[in-house]
Write an enzyme that holds these catalytic residues in place. Structure first.
Site, mmCIF file in Angstrom:
data_model
loop_
_atom_site.group_PDB
_atom_site.id
_atom_site.type_symbol
_atom_site.label_atom_id
_atom_site.label_comp_id
_atom_site.label_asym_id
_atom_site.label_seq_id
_atom_site.Cartn_x
_atom_site.Cartn_y
_atom_site.Cartn_z
ATOM 1 N N LYS A 22 0.836 -1.212 0.000
ATOM 2 C CA LYS A 22 0.000 0.000 0.000
ATOM 3 C C LYS A 22 0.867 1.256 0.000
ATOM 4 C CE LYS A 22 -1.507 1.763 3.869
ATOM 5 N NZ LYS A 22 -1.761 3.101 4.406
ATOM 6 N N ASN A 23 1.899 1.270 0.834
ATOM 7 C CA ASN A 23 2.720 2.467 0.991
ATOM 8 C C ASN A 23 3.602 2.738 -0.221
ATOM 9 O OD1 ASN A 23 1.629 2.970 3.497
ATOM 10 N ND2 ASN A 23 3.292 1.989 4.629
ATOM 11 N N CYS A 121 -4.229 13.136 13.278
ATOM 12 C CA CYS A 121 -4.065 11.703 13.040
ATOM 13 C C CYS A 121 -4.019 10.996 14.377
ATOM 14 C CB CYS A 121 -2.784 11.440 12.258
ATOM 15 S SG CYS A 121 -2.505 9.697 11.942
ATOM 16 N N ARG A 126 1.691 14.486 12.201
ATOM 17 C CA ARG A 126 2.514 14.215 11.024
ATOM 18 C C ARG A 126 2.425 15.442 10.134
ATOM 19 N NH1 ARG A 126 1.247 8.118 9.070
ATOM 20 N NH2 ARG A 126 -0.922 8.633 9.391
ATOM 21 N N ASP A 309 5.939 0.800 11.949
ATOM 22 C CA ASP A 309 4.738 0.075 11.531
ATOM 23 C C ASP A 309 4.740 -1.386 11.984
ATOM 24 O OD1 ASP A 309 3.501 2.217 10.410
ATOM 25 O OD2 ASP A 309 3.831 1.652 8.322
#
Length: 421
Positions: A22-23, A121, A126, A309
């Site tokens: 995804k990233n 967030c 961020r 993550d």
């Protein structure tokens, strides 16, 4: 609202294919804005965030084909013949911070853009200040009015940009803006993540001149235009790591195909430290775990360090490990909310500032819990797999943002997990 119901206590056995990252997929999709020609992608994961990005690009005028499966493995075709509406509205940006990545490409292609500020967030601040400073250094005029960044530039100019902090999206953003800028851009203190390298590789195929991706200094020589490309998105190293940690916690033996072992050096080292037996191939990883894992401490850091993550998943592993682990979060200031939910399952966790001290216990107890963010969701799934009794996880829409068919893949490995409404 969907929930996940897990009956724990069963080891994992079998084989599963890793999805595309995804990233990596999200910024690569944004490169479609930089050319009039088609961008044909494969290995794009079927996720909420990917659909959101496709919707955002479509409302700008990008032709977005239906995402295919089967032989094309997540094939997606994008074509920006003309950008009719260079704007990213709040309704889309608020659900996916990666939407801010369209600002630089829009400036480079159209000379103007209007992009909503992303807002707060759950896992911490961020900010986009590094993005804005970099674009201003390249000659953009940016004002913030009514919650939007209004940007203009006749043509971006190359510049030497030393970023105050390592930022993955900031590095990707400025790299995309620089490929069509006049002259040479040098990004110092650049992020080194594999996803940055994947974006650079795609841009090179499109005709961009980029050197140094994967190091902390990236040099981009601007070109007048880019061509289309066919490109395969890299495997998701965080999904890979999540399955590996799940197997280490639940026990058993699994094989992951379509993986990129070279992007997971620290994760694999930590799992071996916990007692897992791991073998890697060119695109496969096998892990076997018998008995209780050993406690493993970790400190998050930018790549190639221990990934933030993966922090929540390793905390879940530590809850049932033999010994005490200290997990220190240095990237985000509010990324321990999953600890409170793990405590509901019986975990012994004490928070001291940005460090969690986790004393392993032999068995967690199933309970109702709530996901607070994407990776927190994954940690609760791992905990549910090893807890005695049933665990019900609410708010799994977080999970659907970053994991493709997670319950189906775990089910194929023997986990007793189902989606309920």
């Amino acid at each position: 609202m969907d929930k996940l119901l897990i009956a724990g206590g069963r080891p994992l056995e079998g084989e599963v294919r890793v999805s595309g990252a995804k990233n990596a997929a999200l910024p690569i999709m944004c490169t479609a804005l930089l050319t009039e020609s088609p961008l044909k992608l494969t290995n794009v994961p079927t996720l909420i965030d990917v659909r959101t990005m496709a919707k955002l690009l479509a409302q700008m005028g990008v032709e977005v084909g239906a995402q295919s499966a089967g032989e094309n493995e997540g094939g997606l075709e994008l074509r920006a013949r003309a950008i009719t509406n260079p704007e990213a509205p709040y309704e889309l940006v608020k659900t996916m911070r990666a939407s801010v990545l369209v600002l630089g490409p829009l400036l480079a292609r159209c000379g103007r853009a209007r992009v909503s500020l992303p807002g707060g967030c759950a896992i911490g601040a961020r900010p986009v200040d590094q993005h804005v400073k970099g674009l201003q250094a390249m000659g953009a005029t940016i004002s913030i009015e009514h919650g939007f960044m209004n940007a203009r530039a006749e043509r971006l100019r190359g510049a030497k940009i030393a970023m105050d902090m390592v930022t993955v999206t900031g590095t990707e953003h400025l790299m995309m803006a620089a490929v069509l800028a006049e002259g040479t851009t040098v990004l110092e203190n650049a992020a080194r993540e594999p996803e940055v390298v994947d974006l650079a590789n795609c841009l090179r195929i499109m005709g961009a001149k980029i050197e140094g991706a994967g190091s902390d200094v990236i040099r981009i020589e601007g070109v007048s235009s880019l061509a289309g490309a066919e490109y395969r998105v890299m495997p998701d190293r965080i999904e890979t790591g999540t399955f590996l940690v799940a197997a280490a916690a639940a026990g058993g033996r699994i094989r992951l195909t379509g993986a990129a072992p070279g992007s997971l050096a620290v994760t694999l080292a930590k799992l071996r430290e916990a007692g897992a037996r791991i073998q890697t191939g060119d695109s496969s990883i096998e892990i076997e775990m018998s008995g209780r894992p050993a406690a493993v401490s970790a400190i998050t850091a930018p790549y190639p360090g221990f990934a933030t993550d993966m922090q929540a998943q390793f905390m879940a592993l530590a809850t049932i490990a033999d010994g005490t682990a200290q997990i220190t979060e240095t990237i985000f200031e509010n990324r321990f909310m999953h600890a409170l939910e793990l405590q509901r399952l019986g975990a012994d966790i004490t928070i001291h500032g940005n460090t969690a001290v986790v004393k392993g216990i032999e068995r967690l107890q199933g309970a109702k819990v709530m996901a607070t963010d994407l990776r927190a969701s994954a940690s609760l799934v791992i905990a549910g797999l090893v807890a005695q009794g049933q665990t019900l996880i609410d708010r799994i829409y977080h999970l659907d943002r970053g994991y493709e068919a997670l319950e189906k893949k775990l089910g194929a490995l023997g986990a007793r997990i189902q989606r309920v409404n």
